[in-house]
Motif scaffolding. Sequence first.
Motif, PDB file in Angstrom:
ATOM      1  N   LEU A  33       0.871  -1.166   0.000  1.00  0.00           N
ATOM      2  CA  LEU A  33       0.000   0.000   0.000  1.00  0.00           C
ATOM      3  C   LEU A  33       0.910   1.218   0.000  1.00  0.00           C
ATOM      4  CD1 LEU A  33      -2.688  -1.024   2.661  1.00  0.00           C
ATOM      5  CD2 LEU A  33      -2.934  -1.034   0.181  1.00  0.00           C
ATOM      6  N   ALA A  34       0.674   2.122  -0.951  1.00  0.00           N
ATOM      7  CA  ALA A  34       1.511   3.323  -1.084  1.00  0.00           C
ATOM      8  C   ALA A  34       2.994   2.947  -1.133  1.00  0.00           C
ATOM      9  CB  ALA A  34       1.230   4.303   0.049  1.00  0.00           C
ATOM     10  N   ASP A  35       3.311   1.944  -1.926  1.00  0.00           N
ATOM     11  CA  ASP A  35       4.683   1.476  -2.138  1.00  0.00           C
ATOM     12  C   ASP A  35       5.378   0.968  -0.872  1.00  0.00           C
ATOM     13  OD1 ASP A  35       4.576   1.977  -4.874  1.00  0.00           O
ATOM     14  OD2 ASP A  35       5.247   4.046  -4.622  1.00  0.00           O
ATOM     15  N   GLU A  36       4.602   0.621   0.140  1.00  0.00           N
ATOM     16  CA  GLU A  36       5.184   0.082   1.371  1.00  0.00           C
ATOM     17  C   GLU A  36       4.647  -1.321   1.604  1.00  0.00           C
ATOM     18  OE1 GLU A  36       5.397   1.171   6.089  1.00  0.00           O
ATOM     19  OE2 GLU A  36       5.310   2.801   4.647  1.00  0.00           O
ATOM     20  N   LEU A  37       5.551  -2.256   1.856  1.00  0.00           N
ATOM     21  CA  LEU A  37       5.168  -3.640   2.104  1.00  0.00           C
ATOM     22  C   LEU A  37       4.298  -3.725   3.353  1.00  0.00           C
ATOM     23  CD1 LEU A  37       5.582  -6.607   1.148  1.00  0.00           C
ATOM     24  CD2 LEU A  37       7.491  -6.721   2.764  1.00  0.00           C
ATOM     25  N   GLN A  38       3.116  -4.320   3.183  1.00  0.00           N
ATOM     26  CA  GLN A  38       2.179  -4.485   4.294  1.00  0.00           C
ATOM     27  C   GLN A  38       2.062  -5.927   4.751  1.00  0.00           C
ATOM     28  OE1 GLN A  38       0.572  -1.687   5.740  1.00  0.00           O
ATOM     29  NE2 GLN A  38       2.128  -0.772   4.443  1.00  0.00           N
ATOM     30  N   GLY A  39       2.482  -6.835   3.878  1.00  0.00           N
ATOM     31  CA  GLY A  39       2.383  -8.237   4.229  1.00  0.00           C
ATOM     32  C   GLY A  39       3.052  -9.103   3.188  1.00  0.00           C
ATOM     33  N   PHE A  40       3.226 -10.373   3.548  1.00  0.00           N
ATOM     34  CA  PHE A  40       3.900 -11.297   2.636  1.00  0.00           C
ATOM     35  C   PHE A  40       3.430 -12.716   2.899  1.00  0.00           C
ATOM     36  CE2 PHE A  40       6.510 -11.170   6.424  1.00  0.00           C
ATOM     37  CZ  PHE A  40       6.829 -12.508   6.637  1.00  0.00           C
ATOM     38  N   ALA A  41       3.675 -13.559   1.928  1.00  0.00           N
ATOM     39  CA  ALA A  41       3.450 -14.994   2.067  1.00  0.00           C
ATOM     40  C   ALA A  41       4.638 -15.703   1.431  1.00  0.00           C
ATOM     41  CB  ALA A  41       2.152 -15.421   1.393  1.00  0.00           C
ATOM     42  N   ILE A  42       5.002 -16.837   1.991  1.00  0.00           N
ATOM     43  CA  ILE A  42       6.108 -17.641   1.466  1.00  0.00           C
ATOM     44  C   ILE A  42       5.565 -19.034   1.170  1.00  0.00           C
ATOM     45  CG2 ILE A  42       8.376 -18.636   1.912  1.00  0.00           C
ATOM     46  CD1 ILE A  42       8.808 -16.293   3.929  1.00  0.00           C
ATOM     47  N   LEU A  43       5.770 -19.484  -0.065  1.00  0.00           N
ATOM     48  CA  LEU A  43       5.314 -20.788  -0.521  1.00  0.00           C
ATOM     49  C   LEU A  43       6.523 -21.643  -0.868  1.00  0.00           C
ATOM     50  CD1 LEU A  43       2.928 -22.619  -1.519  1.00  0.00           C
ATOM     51  CD2 LEU A  43       3.238 -21.541  -3.757  1.00  0.00           C
ATOM     52  N   HIS A  44       6.526 -22.872  -0.394  1.00  0.00           N
ATOM     53  CA  HIS A  44       7.579 -23.845  -0.683  1.00  0.00           C
ATOM     54  C   HIS A  44       6.928 -24.994  -1.436  1.00  0.00           C
ATOM     55  CE1 HIS A  44      10.145 -27.379   0.516  1.00  0.00           C
ATOM     56  NE2 HIS A  44      11.067 -26.536   0.128  1.00  0.00           N
ATOM     57  N   GLN A  45       7.512 -25.401  -2.558  1.00  0.00           N
ATOM     58  CA  GLN A  45       6.913 -26.502  -3.308  1.00  0.00           C
ATOM     59  C   GLN A  45       7.967 -27.463  -3.809  1.00  0.00           C
ATOM     60  OE1 GLN A  45       3.843 -25.484  -6.083  1.00  0.00           O
ATOM     61  NE2 GLN A  45       3.823 -27.509  -7.004  1.00  0.00           N
ATOM     62  N   ILE A  46       7.713 -28.743  -3.551  1.00  0.00           N
ATOM     63  CA  ILE A  46       8.524 -29.834  -4.090  1.00  0.00           C
ATOM     64  C   ILE A  46       7.552 -30.779  -4.778  1.00  0.00           C
ATOM     65  CG2 ILE A  46      10.062 -31.753  -3.579  1.00  0.00           C
ATOM     66  CD1 ILE A  46      11.034 -30.253  -1.127  1.00  0.00           C
ATOM     67  N   PHE A  47       7.679 -30.866  -6.089  1.00  0.00           N
ATOM     68  CA  PHE A  47       6.801 -31.695  -6.906  1.00  0.00           C
ATOM     69  C   PHE A  47       5.343 -31.349  -6.621  1.00  0.00           C
ATOM     70  CE2 PHE A  47      10.768 -34.182  -6.423  1.00  0.00           C
ATOM     71  CZ  PHE A  47      11.198 -34.082  -7.733  1.00  0.00           C
ATOM     72  N   GLU A  48       4.544 -32.330  -6.189  1.00  0.00           N
ATOM     73  CA  GLU A  48       3.113 -32.093  -6.009  1.00  0.00           C
ATOM     74  C   GLU A  48       2.744 -31.575  -4.622  1.00  0.00           C
ATOM     75  OE1 GLU A  48       4.009 -36.210  -4.683  1.00  0.00           O
ATOM     76  OE2 GLU A  48       4.495 -35.133  -6.510  1.00  0.00           O
ATOM     77  N   ASP A  49       3.710 -31.419  -3.737  1.00  0.00           N
ATOM     78  CA  ASP A  49       3.452 -30.948  -2.380  1.00  0.00           C
ATOM     79  C   ASP A  49       3.891 -29.501  -2.211  1.00  0.00           C
ATOM     80  OD1 ASP A  49       2.479 -33.436  -1.636  1.00  0.00           O
ATOM     81  OD2 ASP A  49       4.416 -34.120  -0.867  1.00  0.00           O
ATOM     82  N   ALA A  50       2.939 -28.652  -1.852  1.00  0.00           N
ATOM     83  CA  ALA A  50       3.229 -27.245  -1.590  1.00  0.00           C
ATOM     84  C   ALA A  50       2.938 -26.948  -0.128  1.00  0.00           C
ATOM     85  CB  ALA A  50       2.378 -26.356  -2.491  1.00  0.00           C
ATOM     86  N   THR A  51       3.736 -26.079   0.465  1.00  0.00           N
ATOM     87  CA  THR A  51       3.560 -25.709   1.865  1.00  0.00           C
ATOM     88  C   THR A  51       3.572 -24.200   1.999  1.00  0.00           C
ATOM     89  OG1 THR A  51       4.683 -27.730   2.584  1.00  0.00           O
ATOM     90  CG2 THR A  51       4.477 -25.952   4.209  1.00  0.00           C
ATOM     91  N   LEU A  52       2.550 -23.667   2.641  1.00  0.00           N
ATOM     92  CA  LEU A  52       2.529 -22.256   2.995  1.00  0.00           C
ATOM     93  C   LEU A  52       3.400 -22.112   4.239  1.00  0.00           C
ATOM     94  CD1 LEU A  52       1.512 -19.358   2.721  1.00  0.00           C
ATOM     95  CD2 LEU A  52      -0.537 -20.050   3.979  1.00  0.00           C
ATOM     96  N   LYS A  79      -1.677 -24.142  -7.576  1.00  0.00           N
ATOM     97  CA  LYS A  79      -2.448 -24.852  -8.607  1.00  0.00           C
ATOM     98  C   LYS A  79      -1.748 -24.769  -9.960  1.00  0.00           C
ATOM     99  CE  LYS A  79      -7.188 -24.387  -6.900  1.00  0.00           C
ATOM    100  NZ  LYS A  79      -8.488 -23.744  -7.184  1.00  0.00           N
ATOM    101  N   GLU A  80      -1.300 -23.582 -10.311  1.00  0.00           N
ATOM    102  CA  GLU A  80      -0.624 -23.381 -11.594  1.00  0.00           C
ATOM    103  C   GLU A  80       0.642 -24.220 -11.695  1.00  0.00           C
ATOM    104  OE1 GLU A  80       1.643 -19.743 -13.800  1.00  0.00           O
ATOM    105  OE2 GLU A  80      -0.328 -19.300 -12.962  1.00  0.00           O
ATOM    106  N   ALA A  81       1.313 -24.416 -10.562  1.00  0.00           N
ATOM    107  CA  ALA A  81       2.539 -25.211 -10.525  1.00  0.00           C
ATOM    108  C   ALA A  81       2.241 -26.704 -10.351  1.00  0.00           C
ATOM    109  CB  ALA A  81       3.450 -24.715  -9.408  1.00  0.00           C
TER     110      ALA A  81
END
Length: 134
Positions: A33-52, A79-81
Amino acid sequence: MAHIASQAHSHPMSLSTIQSCFGNLYKSFGVYLADELQGFAILHQIFEDATLMDICICPQSQGAGLGRFLLEKVIADAKEAKAETLFLEVRSSGVAAIKLYLRYGFKETGRRKGYYKTADGSEDAILMELHFNS
């Protein structure tokens, strides 16, 4: 990211742990918001298993739908991956987060008793999964 995590979590990931989440198997998402980071998410994926790995919104921006926005991005990316399952764990005290995950179809699949530290001891981690249709 570490600054936001330290504001939003009582026991945040360390800076070195956050830094380790910029490798080949990770994707990070930010909301600004207004060029300032307000939040983030990190996704880890190995093959068919993804972890938030983490989703975090700075306290002054919580309740504005930014967590929902990030969760939608994470789900769409997994899903796309070609992920088959998206895993996460959440503190048992994270009632708002748990409600959000349930709204998006996550199911509780287990608990880790006393997994997270708290100011006066520990609390359970709730394990959750979202399965994608093939």
